[in-house]
Scaffold this active site. Structure first.
Site: not given
Ligand code: F6P
Length: 534
Positions: A195, A201, A253-254, A339, A370, A499
């Site tokens: 987003k 990452e 995002g979620r 979240e 199990h 972060k």
């Molecule tokens: O973990 C924090 C967060 O902002 C989430 O809410 C989001 O889904 C994720 O990181 C990834 O963010 P982006 O889509 O901006 O890479």
């Protein structure tokens, strides 16, 4: 209201749930249907008075008005000044949705059509890699840019008739290395899903994928697509605007798998099946907006959760799909719920008077049986369970195994409620020929306290429409819980501190900077890891 509920809880907490079934209408009255979905919450200690108190919470918190404000595009995400309109992404034929005086639907539908044209061209081969027709698609993203499409791709595997789909999320190079090893760069499409297009990452993995691709094809960027709200950043990464699918900041995002973030899923299952998924979500929206509280599935699921967590003080909840392809649903719900509702203050900044959302965890049945069910049945803590079970699987020729699966799921909820008394355990031991002290000693190990609550969501089959209904059901469950607690379910400031500290630690790990200013534990760990090759 909370006091009334807690008082009510005191009066019923020792009552066997089983005794509620003296009422022959119990199962019917404490179940709710939406289309062909059935939610049975009768195996809980909620009775008519409890339900009255619980629905009273909805009225006291003005949940109906808050719900209508969300659907109407009000900026209910107050700490970020944003509307919350993931529902617009599945509002296929629901008319205009206005944000700041503008109908957002033409833009939503236009992007959906562009995604469909792109997905079709990839699936049919008109859009190809530099070595020929695409064989593999890698979605690089994390959190909401990974969990939804990944969960959906596994759930809908029987509908998968497009190129192979892979998901890379972790900054751990092991994640991307394993995926790249399995792919041919000349026939692989890389989708960078972010987003913000700044997530550490994702950007690290995207750069690694680009370098990998560049070694083999003349124009690596041509085999990249992007899903983001930041078109300037996708352009700076070298991705052509024709392969960028944008969305607005009113999609959290979620909550984003319904739109461009769902592109990898759409390529896998095809646009038609993806539309069926959207229609499932939309059907749940229509139900949530119109049904009375006592017949409103998301509201009731939320109220059962509130009863168990905020009233009975059961801190965790197990989500147990008797549907193996929902294996990533618990992980998906961990982000969606924790979240969203893992907040310590209400919208106005005041500390919460009751606990925030519960810890969500789980695994598919029967595997969990199990592993950790021992603790659920006989441990000292009560863990409310949420079972999901399909009438049929996709393997019609193996339906006899599916029937065993169903029997196991239903057996667990029955066993949790019924338990086994000391007398029953004694009789069992006596039948095995034991007597005296040995019988007593053995019997106590075989007692199940029972009276452990569960809900069951049953549906005919896990198809795209049903998955859409289930995901939207849980989204609205989160909304209702958040609205009752008076929190903002749509920000996530709690992820920021880690972060920031990761950024200060990175140069310490590489050795560019010393560890001064760090506590002795953190500094010692950096030193140990550096001394061992970090
Ligand atoms: O973990 C924090 C967060 O902002 C989430 O809410 C989001 O889904 C994720 O990181 C990834 O963010 P982006 O889509 O901006 O890479």
């Amino acid at each position: 209201m909370w006091d009334d509920l807690k008082r009510h809880h005191q009066t019923v907490k020792d009552r066997p749930i089983l005794s509620l079934f003296d009422d022959p209408g119990r199962a019917e009255s404490f179940s709710v249907r939406v289309g062909d979905l059935l939610l049975d919450y009768s195996k809980t200690n909620i009775d008519r008075d409890g339900l009255r108190h619980l629905t009273g919470l909805l009225d006291a918190a003005g949940v109906a008005a808050k719900r209508d404000a969300m659907f109407a595009g009000a900026r209910i995400n107050e700490t970020e000044g944003r509307a919350v309109l993931h529902t617009a992404l599945r509002n296929l034929d629901g008319g205009p949705v206005i944000v700041d005086g503008q109908d957002v639907m033409p833009g939503v539908l236009d992007t959906l059509q562009r995604m469909e044209a792109f997905a079709t061209a990839i699936r049919e081969g008109q859009e190809a890699g530099q070595g020929g027709r695409y064989t593999d698609v890698i979605n690089i993203g994390i959190g909401g840019s990974d969990l939804g499409p990944k969960m959906g791709a596994i759930a809908l595997a029987p509908y998968h008739d497009g190129p192979r789909t892979h998901f890379v999320s972790n900054v751990d190079p092991a994640d991307i290395a394993d995926v790249l090893r399995a792919c041919d760069p000349a026939t692989t499409l890389v989708i960078v899903a972010s987003k913000t297009f700044t997530t550490q990452e994702t950007m690290a993995n995207a750069r690694t994928a680009k370098a990998w691709m560049s070694q083999s094809v003349p124009d690596a960027a041509r085999q990249f697509a992007a899903l983001s709200t930041d078109l300037a950043k996708t352009g700076a990464f070298g991705i052509d605007p024709s392969r960028v699918f944008g969305f607005e900041d009113w999609v959290g995002g979620r909550y984003s798998m319904w739109g461009p973030i769902g592109l990898s899923l759409m390529i896998a299952i095809g646009p038609e099946a993806f539309r069926a998924f959207l229609r499932g979500g939309q059907a749940m929206d229509l139900h949530f907006r119109s049904a009375e509280w006592h017949e409103n599935m998301p509201a009731l699921l939320a109220l059962v959760g509130i009863w168990h967590n905020q009233v009975c003080d059961h801190a965790t909840r197990a989500v147990l799909p008797y549907d193996n392809r929902l294996m990533r649903l618990p992980a998906y719900l961990q982000q969606l719920e924790m979240e969203s509702n893992g907040k310590r203050v209400s919208m106005d900044g005041a500390p919460l008077a009751v606990h925030s959302g519960s810890v969500v965890w789980g695994e598919p049945g029967t595997n969990g049986q199990h592993a950790f069910y021992q603790l659920i049945h006989q441990g000292t803590r009560v863990i409310p369970c949420e079972f999901l079970v399909a009438a049929r699987g996709s393997e019609d020729d193996l339906h006899h195994q599916h029937q065993l699966l169903i029997a196991n799921g239903l057996a667990q909820s029955e066993a949790l409620m019924r338990g086994r008394t000391m007398d029953e355990a004694r009789a069992l031991m006596a039948a095995k020929g034991l007597s005296g002290d040995e019988l007593e000693r053995q019997a106590s190990h075989r007692v199940f306290p029972g009276n452990r609550p569960s809900t069951t969501l049953a549906y005919p089959r896990l198809d795209p429409f049903t998955l859409g209904q289930i995901v939207a059901l849980y989204e609205h469950r989160v909304f209702v819980e958040g609205a009752v607690l008076g929190i903002n379910s749509y920000d996530q400031w709690g992820v920021e501190l880690g972060k920031e500290l990761a950024n200060t630690l990175a140069p310490m790990v590489t050795g560019e900077q010393g560890t001064s200013g760090k506590d002795a534990s953190t500094a010692g760990l950096v030193e140990f890891l550096r001394a061992n090759g970090a």
